[in-house]
Design an enzyme around this catalytic site. Structure first.
Site, PDB file in Angstrom:
ATOM      1  N   GLU A 154       0.827  -1.217   0.000  1.00 42.50           N
ATOM      2  CA  GLU A 154       0.000   0.000   0.000  1.00 42.50           C
ATOM      3  C   GLU A 154       0.860   1.266   0.000  1.00 42.50           C
ATOM      4  O   GLU A 154       0.772   2.103   0.906  1.00 42.50           O
ATOM      5  CB  GLU A 154      -0.951  -0.016   1.190  1.00 42.50           C
ATOM      6  N   CYS A 159       6.906  12.840   1.620  1.00 39.52           N
ATOM      7  CA  CYS A 159       7.959  13.225   2.557  1.00 39.52           C
ATOM      8  C   CYS A 159       8.455  14.614   2.173  1.00 39.52           C
ATOM      9  O   CYS A 159       8.601  14.910   0.985  1.00 39.52           O
ATOM     10  CB  CYS A 159       9.085  12.202   2.480  1.00 39.52           C
ATOM     11  N   CYS A 164      14.088  15.446  -0.280  1.00 40.78           N
ATOM     12  CA  CYS A 164      12.912  15.532  -1.161  1.00 40.78           C
ATOM     13  C   CYS A 164      12.779  16.946  -1.732  1.00 40.78           C
ATOM     14  O   CYS A 164      12.387  17.116  -2.898  1.00 40.78           O
ATOM     15  CB  CYS A 164      11.642  15.136  -0.410  1.00 40.78           C
ATOM     16  N   GLU A 312      -6.426  -8.027  -1.006  1.00 42.52           N
ATOM     17  CA  GLU A 312      -6.876  -8.154   0.387  1.00 42.52           C
ATOM     18  C   GLU A 312      -8.371  -7.872   0.472  1.00 42.52           C
ATOM     19  O   GLU A 312      -8.878  -6.958  -0.179  1.00 42.52           O
ATOM     20  CB  GLU A 312      -6.197  -7.105   1.282  1.00 42.52           C
ATOM     21  N   PHE A 362      -7.113  -7.993  16.561  1.00 40.44           N
ATOM     22  CA  PHE A 362      -8.547  -8.292  16.424  1.00 40.44           C
ATOM     23  C   PHE A 362      -9.049  -8.129  14.988  1.00 40.44           C
ATOM     24  O   PHE A 362     -10.248  -8.044  14.746  1.00 40.44           O
ATOM     25  CB  PHE A 362      -9.372  -7.430  17.383  1.00 40.44           C
ATOM     26  N   HIS A 363      -8.116  -8.036  14.037  1.00 40.13           N
ATOM     27  CA  HIS A 363      -8.569  -7.979  12.639  1.00 40.13           C
ATOM     28  C   HIS A 363      -9.057  -9.368  12.237  1.00 40.13           C
ATOM     29  O   HIS A 363      -8.519 -10.376  12.691  1.00 40.13           O
ATOM     30  CB  HIS A 363      -7.431  -7.536  11.722  1.00 40.13           C
TER      31      HIS A 363
HETATM   32  C1  GAL Z   1      -4.406  -3.020   4.673  1.00 38.89           C
HETATM   33  C2  GAL Z   1      -2.940  -3.390   4.839  1.00 38.89           C
HETATM   34  C3  GAL Z   1      -2.766  -4.667   5.640  1.00 38.89           C
HETATM   35  C4  GAL Z   1      -3.625  -4.644   6.868  1.00 38.89           C
HETATM   36  C5  GAL Z   1      -5.042  -4.405   6.460  1.00 38.89           C
HETATM   37  C6  GAL Z   1      -6.017  -4.394   7.594  1.00 38.89           C
HETATM   38  O1  GAL Z   1      -4.596  -1.697   4.386  1.00 38.89           O
HETATM   39  O2  GAL Z   1      -2.332  -3.559   3.589  1.00 38.89           O
HETATM   40  O3  GAL Z   1      -1.399  -4.823   5.968  1.00 38.89           O
HETATM   41  O4  GAL Z   1      -3.179  -3.649   7.721  1.00 38.89           O
HETATM   42  O5  GAL Z   1      -5.138  -3.145   5.837  1.00 38.89           O
HETATM   43  O6  GAL Z   1      -7.316  -4.108   7.128  1.00 38.89           O
END
Ligand code: GAL
Length: 687
Positions: A154, A159, A164, A312, A362-363
């Protein structure tokens, strides 16, 4: 550009996997493999934040543990999406080399911590990144189990450190040549902001300059260019070792810090991370969460004109939402099918196993702390895996869109930076999404393109609020219409050039006013809660008598255009018949102009009637009940896939225009397709 395909013939079903958190628990690592197989996981993204485990001290590389993991996975039929670790810098590095820590716009240097916060200009960070990537490439780029490079994570942010600042000045020198040219382009005589030496130029800052729009715009362009050059530096050693392994970068939806379309030029495959706030409505209607996510999926698919990866999504909860509701029973399958419908060739999760500590404990994950496979989430993930295993034919299938929606992130930056005409939200993204929503609801496939991309072959091009428009971009629009295309333009378009300088003369500029047969007179922004009414005076296709409009009312003069709609005339202070909706034939095509930010119903009536007139068919030509959405993809071998999603908690039924076969069960539906609450079906027709 010759983009290598992913050397794996099936749909990917995978997750982020962080074995580095469990290296002292070989029992867990062993279980992982068995449990992954049970969940029908066929790939995992490894090493995303593993730099310290890979290089615990400078130049001291420890790759054996990773080799063991990758070997083991491969021996068990699980492929590796191998990440480069630059998303999180090691503490030893940040302490030894303070220059790699980012400086904020307020000119404060970070302490070590967090992630996604390195300086992308720092020669030290570039050298360290290149060196670790070289190690990874030498060791793994020919490993048969490694199918894709997941570069960093991501990538985001900016910076403002001295390195920079220097790089920015050099970038400006290359762009403008002389300070005179820069001062002219940035209109710096305003408020006596003229630069007389390059050293005086600083990036925008709340403690310094924010009022020079050209500076703000070029800074964003520079951040993109610098991010891209950092990315190129990352992939050089990977490609040098084996150019056949494709590279991807996971995008973050409508994040607007950098120009993703520029980044896409360096990618072989586009991927993204999708985290809608599911279940935020009391009535359980997920339509508005779904359409937003699908819009970004369509952007990803359109960037390279081929399927993308869903890198993801959560199998259950997203722990950073205000309220973290788990996906409800069966909902995961629905979201998976929806992603496939919009062009995903994978369903991947964050994450495989919940970490024991720190901010993501807790994700949602496939394996929770309970470490059981009989959980609802695990079983639903397994179900999706089983479904994907039967979908080889869908992999690589194309979406055939006749509608292009143009979205220019640079114009978005510029129109939102402007003071006025509406500082409480100009609404350019909302307008674009309002266009998108109508096609989405009807199941008409849409490609969302940057105006630099080739849209010459589309039947209908919608260009909402192209505020910033270069002469070259205007020329492309005109030649598209001249050769027979239909263009829908809106208010507040063609106002500034690529430096964010207002065009002098009539707008929309660069010949668009003449071609459309209109001339902007003024723009009247409305407060929230205020509205005006547009009366339809001539309907070339079915439209209601009148519509409400809000937020922005562009008033135009018709100079050659046919007037289809005017602002309501019972406002005693407004002259009669001010055009709001017009059209004009130009060359072999047609330009429609919609002057106000209209209510949803207008876009639905107008765009769908126009689509029908242009013979643009939806995936399924039938009246869909509220909350049911369709999409289609066409496979090379003559199979057309149809996807039907029910985003409500109610039982629904769809009248089918032709018989379709349920891809999973083989059952043929002749005319009526029942859909369970939050149900989804994949159907096929052989062409
Ligand atoms: C994304 C990230 C992951 C994790 C995920 C949790 O934005 O790439 O590493 O943090 O969120 O939702």
């Amino acid at each position: 550009m010759n983009r290598p395909p992913i050397p794996y013939p099936h749909m990917l079903h995978g997750c982020d996997y962080n074995p580095e958190q469990w290296l002292n628990r070989p029992d867990i690592l062993r279980q992982d493999i068995e449990q992954m197989k049970e969940a029908r996981i066929n790939c995992v993204s490894v090493g995303i934040f593993a730099w310290t485990a890979l290089e615990p001290a400078e130049g001291d590389y420890h790759l054996d543990w990773l080799a063991e993991i990758i070997d083991n996975l491969y021996a068990n039929g699980i492929y590796t999406v191998l990440a480069t670790p630059s998303g999180a810098k090691p503490a030893w590095m940040a302490h030894k080399y303070p220059e790699i820590r980012r400086v904020s716009a307020e000119r404060v240097r970070d302490l070590q911590g967090g992630r996604h916060n390195h300086c992308y200009t720092s020669p030290v960070y570039r050298e360290k990144t290149r060196a670790i990537n070289e190690q990874l490439a030498k060791r793994f780029a020919h490993h048969p189990g490694v199918i894709l490079w997941h570069v960093s994570n991501e990538i985001q942010g900016e910076c403002h450190c001295p390195l920079c600042q220097d790089a920015f000045r050099n970038w400006l020198k290359a762009r403008y040549g002389t300070l005179d040219a820069l001062n002219q382009a940035w209109w710096t005589a305003f408020w006596s902001h003229t630069y007389t030496a390059w050293e005086q130029i600083e990036s925008p800052s709340p403690i310094g300059e924010t009022n020079v729009h050209g500076l703000n715009l070029d800074w964003k362009r520079f951040c993109t260019a610098q991010t891209r050059s950092f990315f190129e530096n990352e992939i050089a050693p990977l490609k040098a070792e084996n150019p056949e392994i494709p590279v991807t970068m996971n995008l973050m939806g409508f994040y607007d810090g950098i120009n993703y379309w520029e980044m896409a030029k360096s990618l072989d495959v586009v991927s993204w991370d999708s985290y809608p706030t599911w279940h935020s409505n009391q009535d359980g209607d997920e339509t508005y969460n779904a359409f937003w996510a699908d819009a970004f999926s369509d952007i990803c698919r359109s960037m390279l004109g081929k399927p993308f990866l869903l890198m993801e999504n959560t199998p259950s909860q997203t722990n950073w939402h205000g309220v973290c509701r788990p996906k409800t029973w069966g909902f995961h399958r629905l979201t998976a099918i929806d992603n496939l419908a919009h062009g995903a060739d994978s369903i991947q999760y964050f994450q495989w196993r919940q970490s024991r500590g720190c901010s993501e404990k807790f994700h949602g994950a496939v394996m929770t702390h309970a470490n059981r496979t009989d959980t609802r989430v695990f079983q639903e993930v397994r179900g999706v895996g089983g479904m994907l295993e039967k979908l080889d034919r869908l992999r690589g299938a194309r979406t055939e869109s006749k509608v292009a929606l143009l979205y220019d992130i640079e114009s978005h930056w510029a129109v939102n930076d402007a003071k006025g005409p509406r500082n409480e939200g100009i609404g350019d993204n909302d307008l674009m999404l309002r266009f998108y929503l109508q096609f989405w609801k009807a199941g008409i496939p849409v490609d969302i393109l940057n105006p630099e991309q080739d849209y010459s072959g589309y039947t209908l091009v919608c260009a909402p609020m192209l505020y910033m428009l270069s002469g070259a971009a205007a020329e492309r629009l005109l030649s598209y219409v001249k050769s027979g295309g239909t263009l829908v333009m809106t208010m507040h378009s063609g106002i500034v050039d690529e430096h964010d300088l207002c065009y002098l003369g009539d707008t929309p500029a660069c010949g668009l006013a003449e071609a459309a047969g209109i001339r902007f007179l003024e723009i009247d922004p409305l407060y929230d809660g205020q509205y005006e009414t547009v009366q339809i005076v001539k309907a070339p296709f079915p439209l209601a008598e009148s519509y409400r409009c809000e937020r922005l009312c562009g008033r135009a003069a018709a100079e050659g255009a046919e007037v289809l709609g005017v602002y309501e005339t019972d406002n005693p202070c407004m002259p009669d018949n001010i055009p709001c909706l017009t059209r004009r034939a130009f060359g072999r095509g047609m330009i429609y102009y919609t002057g106000a930010f209209m209510e949803d119903r207008f876009y639905s009536d107008f765009l769908l009637s126009l689509a029908e007139k242009l013979e643009i068919a939806p995936a399924l030509d039938t009246t869909l009940p509220h909350g049911v959405v369709t999409a289609s993809r066409r496979a090379k071998d003559g199979t057309e896939f149809f996807f039907v999603m029910n985003w409500t908690r109610e039982q629904k039924a769809v009248n089918l225009p032709f018989a379709l076969k349920d891809y999973e069960s083989g059952k043929v539906y002749q005319s009526k397709l029942p859909l369970a609450p939050y149900g989804a079906k994949i159907l096929i027709r052989t062409l």
